[in-house]
Design a protein around this motif. Structure first.
Motif, PDB file in Angstrom:
ATOM      1  N   LYS A 640       0.907  -1.020   0.268  1.00 26.35           N
ATOM      2  CA  LYS A 640      -0.104   0.222  -0.122  1.00 26.35           C
ATOM      3  C   LYS A 640       0.696   1.235   0.010  1.00 26.35           C
ATOM      4  CE  LYS A 640      -3.924  -2.175   2.534  1.00 26.35           C
ATOM      5  NZ  LYS A 640      -4.966  -1.912   3.628  1.00 26.35           N
ATOM      6  N   ASP A 722      -3.864  -0.671  10.363  1.00 24.67           N
ATOM      7  CA  ASP A 722      -4.797  -0.488   9.170  1.00 24.67           C
ATOM      8  C   ASP A 722      -5.688   0.623   9.032  1.00 24.67           C
ATOM      9  OD1 ASP A 722      -3.373  -2.661   7.889  1.00 24.67           O
ATOM     10  OD2 ASP A 722      -4.844  -4.198   8.917  1.00 24.67           O
ATOM     11  N   TYR A 725      -3.947   4.082   8.634  1.00 22.38           N
ATOM     12  CA  TYR A 725      -3.657   4.083   7.263  1.00 22.38           C
ATOM     13  C   TYR A 725      -4.959   4.589   6.407  1.00 22.38           C
ATOM     14  CZ  TYR A 725      -2.804   3.110   2.246  1.00 22.38           C
ATOM     15  OH  TYR A 725      -2.707   3.210   0.870  1.00 22.38           O
ATOM     16  N   ASP A 726      -5.939   4.020   6.908  1.00 23.36           N
ATOM     17  CA  ASP A 726      -7.574   4.330   6.058  1.00 23.36           C
ATOM     18  C   ASP A 726      -7.600   5.792   6.282  1.00 23.36           C
ATOM     19  OD1 ASP A 726      -7.505   1.926   4.638  1.00 23.36           O
ATOM     20  OD2 ASP A 726      -8.716   1.016   5.973  1.00 23.36           O
ATOM     21  N   THR A 727      -7.319   6.131   7.426  1.00 20.59           N
ATOM     22  CA  THR A 727      -7.834   7.445   7.861  1.00 20.59           C
ATOM     23  C   THR A 727      -6.952   8.554   7.552  1.00 20.59           C
ATOM     24  OG1 THR A 727      -8.603   6.614  10.066  1.00 20.59           O
ATOM     25  CG2 THR A 727      -8.292   8.868  10.099  1.00 20.59           C
ATOM     26  N   LEU A 729      -5.537   8.409   4.654  1.00 20.52           N
ATOM     27  CA  LEU A 729      -5.858   8.328   3.080  1.00 20.52           C
ATOM     28  C   LEU A 729      -7.008   9.240   3.128  1.00 20.52           C
ATOM     29  CD1 LEU A 729      -4.841   6.524   0.871  1.00 20.52           C
ATOM     30  CD2 LEU A 729      -7.091   5.276   0.872  1.00 20.52           C
ATOM     31  N   PRO A 736     -10.700   6.286  -0.624  1.00 16.72           N
ATOM     32  CA  PRO A 736     -10.440   5.032  -0.487  1.00 16.72           C
ATOM     33  C   PRO A 736     -10.915   4.244  -1.487  1.00 16.72           C
ATOM     34  CG  PRO A 736     -11.477   6.105   1.615  1.00 16.72           C
ATOM     35  CD  PRO A 736     -11.562   7.145   0.217  1.00 16.72           C
ATOM     36  N   LEU A 742     -13.555   0.376   5.279  1.00 16.28           N
ATOM     37  CA  LEU A 742     -12.980   1.509   6.124  1.00 16.28           C
ATOM     38  C   LEU A 742     -14.364   1.773   7.213  1.00 16.28           C
ATOM     39  CD1 LEU A 742     -11.522   3.761   7.283  1.00 16.28           C
ATOM     40  CD2 LEU A 742     -12.286   5.090   5.328  1.00 16.28           C
TER      41      LEU A 742
END
Length: 801
Positions: A640, A722, A725-727, A729, A736, A742
């Motif tokens: 990622k 994880d 990272y999504d936050t 993003l 996303p 998410l």
């Protein structure tokens, strides 16, 4: 309005219009006031016009002198005495060339009038030039003008000029050869005699332009009288014919003191061109600024009061009441009396030929409104003359409002630039020859005597001269806009930027040669000016002494840009950041690259240098302390991200996701995904690598650091990475790939955070057990243990699960 002396009128009545050609002029236009005498000769085209009504009160010769009609006896006598016509063959292959001219050379048939008027203007110019050394050529003192008369009933157009005319030999040479130009020979003779000091740059009389008459005519008659000859000759030719005839004119009614009269017998389908109003409209469009007066034959009217017959019943009633008829007021009504008269059509003088110091702002604005049919005044104007390799005059305007199709800035074909050659309108339909498409909003006129047009004068030919003209017009446009931006009226430039700012940004993308002119015109919001746009010069004035670059961030809106985590460290150091919120902004700045030797730097890209002194020892210590934690996070995120590192741009946020130095930013990636014809393969290639940067001072990062040191395989810690990272993003502007996943992670974390915060299910279970023991008949005494919460992984969006 033209006058005629009483002596001339008496001669007309005695001789029946045999020697005077002014019979075609309207009698109502004659001014016969006492004491006024006008002996200057006049002549007009003899074309009978139906429906002519002349008031008997103006002049009482209506029955004795029919306008524009020859007596049969006179016509018969002239026909019997006419010398025989001589037939001539066109030059070889002329028929095929004429077919090419009529069917291929001109794309718009209405230009025939422009060409013929230009020929008439050249004949007048030539006469005026030659009369300087030979005053005998204009001894008759006839006005130098052009007159056009149309007979819509018979489909006939007559164009008469009082120019130099032609002899018999010139008729054979000029009208028997394609592209044979009498003016060209005239200029050649001037050059050979080294007497070319005067203004003799003529377009060309009776060259290819004359044959444009056959675009709308099936027969053309040319009657011409040169002051060099005592005789008048008539040339007559038909379309699709290989020959023409020339004869001497003997009819006294048709004799000209000097000049040329063209009579066009229109084709059946082209007879609408003979309508007087259409002729007037074409003259105003194409020949508005010809230096000689152009008169067109138009129907006019005036109002007058006429008596109305009384009602017999009212008369009888008045008689019964014994009303005196003399005392009774007579009833009248207003009626409009129609008549025909010559009307000056090109009454507007070209202001671009005047000295700019002598033209007022009101005159410039009026010219702009009349020429381009605008109701608002322009924001700015520029009147200039260029000399040297290319000579031309021009007036350019910046409109105050954008056209309705303001979003279509990529269309270079506008009708905003009107091209003139020697004050004759050529075209306003260009495809980037004179202006680049990003300046297509500029309106104006360009007048040059030596533009490289094609033979039909409709298409501008690509050449070095055109490139020089284009470069000078663009530079003058930049000067005009720059004066507007430097004006004390800041609201004027704000209005310009609101309407045409995207055009300037498009110029940054397409025109690298003019970046130094485009840069000062740009305007952007910034972190220190969120309500009012600033220029790049103002940004540089506000720069810190140690600041080396111009910082910017591209986002969807000002609100989105000012709340991004990328700004945290820059705010602390009081460094200003430009907000690029227009979709075209980032591409424009990327192409501009630098301004005033300052590089543009995207704060969302890797290797951000904020300048100032750095504590290298402290930085090295922090990197060593969190180096293994970064490797642990990278192992969990896998492909990622390309790497995980300690951030130098964060102060309050735990982490951020930055783009690679040579890849797309988050904003550009969002725009590319939104394209209807986007290529997914190129999107994956240009997306580039992503770098995960962490803030070592944030509690979440310190907690994860402890998790790595104490329990690196803990599932909750890995799930936290994880989610982190999504936050990042989302907060960094990326989209996303699995929004539902998410959402599931966020719900899980909320459940963990809120569980037991306001009590638990154990209290409700104990109450239920006590009630069951007290009342066993109503409920079973069972111990209900709370079930462990089951984590359900959400299905991927679009799947069948």
């Amino acid at each position: 309005m033209h006058k005629i002396s009483k002596r001339s009128v008496s001669s007309l009545l005695r001789n029946g219009a045999v020697r005077h050609r002014s019979a075609a002029a309207p009698i109502s236009a004659f001014n016969l006031s006492a004491g006024e005498v006008d002996t200057k000769p006049r002549w007009y085209s003899v074309v009978p016009t139906s429906g002519i009504s002349v008031s008997s009160k103006l002049i009482n010769i209506k029955s004795e002198f029919p306008l524009g009609i020859r007596y049969e006896s006179t016509a018969a006598a002239s026909e019997s005495s006419d010398p025989p016509s001589e037939k001539y063959e066109y030059q070889a292959e002329v028929s095929r060339l004429m077919d090419l001219i009529v069917n291929s050379l001109y794309s718009n048939k209405e230009v025939f009038l422009r060409e013929l008027i230009s020929n008439a203007s050249d004949a007048l110019d030539k006469l005026r030039f030659l009369s300087v050394t030979n005053s005998e050529l204009i001894k008759d003192e006839v006005d130098l003008d052009i007159r056009i008369q149309a007979d819509k009933d018979n489909g006939i157009i007559t164009i008469t000029d009082s120019g130099i005319g032609m002899t018999r030999e010139e008729l054979v040479d000029c009208l028997g050869t394609i592209a044979q130009s009498g003016t060209a020979k005239f200029l050649k003779a001037l050059k050979e005699s080294k007497d070319a000091g005067a203004d003799s740059n003529l377009i060309g009389q009776f060259g290819v332009g004359f044959y444009s008459a056959f675009l709308v005519s099936d027969r053309v008659v040319v009657s011409t009288k040169s002051p060099k000859s005592d005789k008048q000759y008539v040339w007559e030719g038909e379309a699709n014919s290989s020959s023409f005839t020339i004869r001497e004119e003997t009819d006294p009614v048709n004799l000209l003191p000097r000049g040329t009269r063209l009579t066009l017998h229109l084709k059946h389908d082209e007879k609408p061109f003979a309508h007087p109003e259409r002729i007037q409209r074409l003259v105003k469009n194409y020949s508005q600024f010809v230096s000689f007066p152009i008169y067109t034959w138009q129907e006019k009217g005036f109002t007058k009061e006429v008596e109305v017959d009384e009602d017999p019943a009212e008369v009888k009633k008045d008689e019964q009441q014994d009303v005196n008829p003399e005392e009774k007021k007579k009833k009248t009504k207003t009626v409009v009396e129609k008549y025909w008269d010559w009307e000056l059509t090109n009454d507007t003088q070209p202001i671009w030929l005047r000295n700019s110091k002598e033209v007022s702002t009101e005159e410039y604005n009026d010219f702009y409104k009349n020429t381009f049919n605008q109701y608002l005044e322009p924001l700015a104007s520029s009147h200039f003359t260029t000399e040297g390799e290319v000579e031309f005059r021009s007036i350019l305007y910046v409109p105050s409002v954008a056209p309705y199709e303001k979003d279509d800035i990529a269309n270079p074909k506008t009708k905003n630039i009107r091209l003139y050659v020697k004050r004759v309108f050529i075209s306003d339909d260009f495809d980037g020859e004179l202006f680049p498409r990003y300046l297509s909003f500029v309106k104006g006129v360009v007048d040059s005597n030596d533009l490289p047009l094609n033979v039909s004068r409709e298409i501008l030919q690509e050449s070095r001269i055109v490139r020089i003209m284009k470069r000078r017009l663009v530079r003058k446009t930049f000067e005009m806009i720059r004066r507007l931006s430097d004006s004390e009226k800041r609201e004027d430039y704000e209005k310009f930027w609101d309407n045409f700012g995207k055009h300037i940004k498009l110029g940054c993308i397409e025109d690298r040669d003019n970046h130094k002119y485009l840069g000062p015109l740009l305007r952007f919001f910034s972190s220190q000016s969120e309500e009012e746009m600033i220029s790049l010069d103002e940004y540089i004035q506000n720069m810190k002494p140690e600041q080396k670059n111009i910082y910017y961030i591209a986002a969807e809106s000002v609100s989105s840009a000012k709340n991004t985590p990328f700004l945290e460290k820059l705010r602390e150091k009081d460094l200003e950041v430009l907000f690029l919120v227009d979709p075209i902004d980032e591409v424009a700045i990327t192409n501009l690259k630098s301004y005033s030797e300052k590089e543009f730097v995207d704060i969302t890209k890797e290797d951000l240098d904020l300048g100032g002194e750095k504590d290298e020892v402290e930085e090295k210590k922090i990197k060593e302390e969190f180096g293994q934690t970064c490797d642990w996070i990278k192992k969990q995120l896998g492909d990622k991200v390309s790497k995980v590192q300690v951030s130098q741009r964060l102060s309050t946020s735990p982490c951020v996701l930055v783009s690679g130095k040579f890849g797309w930013s988050a904003n550009m990636e969002r725009l590319m995904k939104a394209q209807a014809v986007g290529n997914s393969s190129s999107l994956e290639f240009m997306r580039g690598r992503r770098i995960f940067e962490i803030n070592p001072e944030h509690p979440i990062i310190r907690t994860l650091d402890n998790a790595y040191r104490n329990s690196p395989n803990d599932e909750e810690a890995l799930r936290a990475i994880d989610l982190l990272y999504d936050t990042a993003l989302v907060s960094s502007g990326f989209t996303p790939e699995k929004p539902a996943e998410l959402g599931g992670k966020i719900y899980e974390m909320m459940d963990m955070a809120l569980s037991g915060k306001w009590g638990s299910d154990r209290t409700r279970i104990n109450e239920f057990q006590q009630e069951a023991a007290t009342n066993p008949g109503t409920a079973e005494a069972e111990v209900i243990e709370p079930a462990e919460a089951e984590i359900v992984e959400p299905a991927e969006a679009g799947s069948q699960k």
